[in-house]
Design an enzyme around this catalytic site. Structure first.
Site, PDB file in Angstrom:
ATOM      1  CD  GLU A  94      -2.900  -1.204   2.340  1.00 48.99           C
ATOM      2  OE1 GLU A  94      -4.013  -1.709   2.153  1.00 48.99           O
ATOM      3  OE2 GLU A  94      -2.526  -0.769   3.440  1.00 48.99           O
ATOM      4  CB  CYS A 107       3.190   7.775   2.716  1.00 54.03           C
ATOM      5  SG  CYS A 107       3.706   6.588   3.978  1.00 54.03           S
ATOM      6  CB  CYS A 114       7.537  -4.753   8.458  1.00 53.81           C
ATOM      7  SG  CYS A 114       8.830  -3.688   9.174  1.00 53.81           S
ATOM      8  CB  CYS A 118       7.081  -1.817  15.723  1.00 51.59           C
ATOM      9  SG  CYS A 118       8.748  -1.317  15.235  1.00 51.59           S
ATOM     10  CB  CYS A 121       3.579  -1.067  13.396  1.00 50.21           C
ATOM     11  SG  CYS A 121       3.563  -0.791  11.610  1.00 50.21           S
ATOM     12  CG  LEU A 221      13.517   8.040  20.080  1.00 51.00           C
ATOM     13  CD1 LEU A 221      14.758   7.211  19.809  1.00 51.00           C
ATOM     14  CD2 LEU A 221      13.917   9.463  20.475  1.00 51.00           C
ATOM     15  CG  HIS A 222       7.838   5.264  18.656  1.00 51.95           C
ATOM     16  ND1 HIS A 222       7.104   6.325  18.149  1.00 51.95           N
ATOM     17  CD2 HIS A 222       8.114   4.459  17.598  1.00 51.95           C
ATOM     18  CE1 HIS A 222       6.936   6.160  16.853  1.00 51.95           C
ATOM     19  NE2 HIS A 222       7.541   5.038  16.494  1.00 51.95           N
ATOM     20  CB  CYS A 339       1.343   7.070  11.117  1.00 51.81           C
ATOM     21  SG  CYS A 339       3.075   6.766  11.329  1.00 51.81           S
TER      22      CYS A 339
END
Length: 346
Positions: A94, A107, A114, A118, A121, A221-222, A339
């Protein structure tokens, strides 16, 4: 036995020129084909109108153009457009067009699924199926540029590698795609308008610096506390913040380019003063700015958007320490285009 056809866009211009010479033709035909493939975005050899019928048939016999197809398009109430992009082998990624009053941002994805894990996500839950080729990344950008012109009457102005996948785990192909996007023989876009977002792989950040890239770097970062970061981004246990910090100091020393930290604040996870103080301290190592990103739920009760008071505390403390901070409101939430939401639900 039938010869397997080669993807013609894996060839350099020089290799195309050599192919035509080997076929008893003029080398400049390679230049013409290269222009059709990249500048003009030809989907098939029959589109190459300044080549003879014989030349087109010869190309057809030896090569394929593994072009993407936009399978499905959804438009959000806020104007955001999400493309479900079908690749030549049937897999889907996507990409998203994000319009504002003054610019249009693409984007784009760099992997099917992936490589990382994480926990907040949706894409990470797919796991990595394969890396995208340079032409598949390039095609996403071309498709969004065309949509931007059709829907908003202006060309694409910015590109962010924040779609599906970890760009630095597909390093060479992402680099080749950006070379094409910025080349006068491709889209001719300034590398300053491109941002590559990574979850933070120190060795690859150093490689970016050594390769003297001209695009911008963003880091998801988070948390600036190792234990919290490892909980929400388990892979980061292998890359402690000290190593990440040193790689970013190396990046800045080489490029003099300011870092952007992408940072989501969650209720009960990183919304306390200790987390704020740790981020402020981390931001002082390298010139940077912080994007505080609104969280987009992915059907998991563990992660909840923090209260506005916590966000305001972050902003106040960062600004008090002369660190540029902005709250980024999510776009395209109603079509799962925001996001962290890209998960091929289509």
């Amino acid at each position: 036995m039938q010869m397997e056809k080669k993807d013609i866009r894996s060839l350099t211009k020089e290799q195309l020129r050599e192919f035509f010479v080997a076929q008893g033709d003029k080398s400049f035909r390679g230049n013409q084909v290269y222009e059709w493939l990249w500048s003009k975005g030809a989907h098939g050899f029959e589109d190459m109108s300044n080549l003879s019928k014989e030349s087109r048939q010869m190309l057809e016999a030896h090569f394929v153009i593994n072009h993407i197809n936009v399978d499905q398009k959804q438009q959000s109430a806020d104007g955001t457009v999400k493309n479900a992009v079908r690749l030549h082998d049937g897999l889907i990624v996507e990409s998203v067009l994000i319009p504002t009053n003054t610019r249009t941002t693409a984007c784009v994805s760099s992997q099917v699924g992936c490589s990382l894990d994480c926990t907040f996500c949706a894409t990470a839950q797919l796991k990595r199926m394969r890396n995208l080729n340079p032409d598949e990344i390039y095609d996403q950008v071309i498709a969004i540029d065309q949509e931007s012109r059709q829907l908003f009457g202006r060309p694409l102005s910015n590109i962010v590698f924040m779609g599906m996948g970890e760009p630095l785990m597909n390093y060479n192909n992402v680099q080749k795609a950006i070379d094409k996007i910025t080349s006068p023989e491709g889209m001719g876009m300034s590398p300053k308008r491109i941002t590559v977002s990574t979850s933070g792989i120190p060795k690859m950040i150093r490689k970016l610096a050594d390769d003297e890239v001209k695009f911008k770097l963003a880091v998801s970062l988070h948390s600036a506390i190792d234990e919290i970061r490892a909980e929400i981004m388990p892979f980061s246990a292998n890359f402690p913040l000290r190593e990440l910090r040193e790689s970013l100091e190396y990046w800045y020393a080489k490029t003099r380019s300011r870092i952007t930290y992408e940072y989501v604040v969650w209720k009960g996870i990183n919304d306390d003063q200790k987390s704020i103080d740790a981020l402020v301290k981390f931001c002082k190592y390298v010139p940077c700015k912080v994007n505080l990103i609104e969280y987009n739920p992915i059907d998991d009760g563990k992660f909840q958007q923090a209260d506005s008071e916590a966000i305001n505390n972050y902003i106040k403390c960062l600004e008090r320490n002369d660190i540029v901070a902005k709250v980024r409101r999510s776009r395209g939430k109603d079509i799962d285009a925001a996001c962290g939401q890209l998960a091929n639900k289509s």
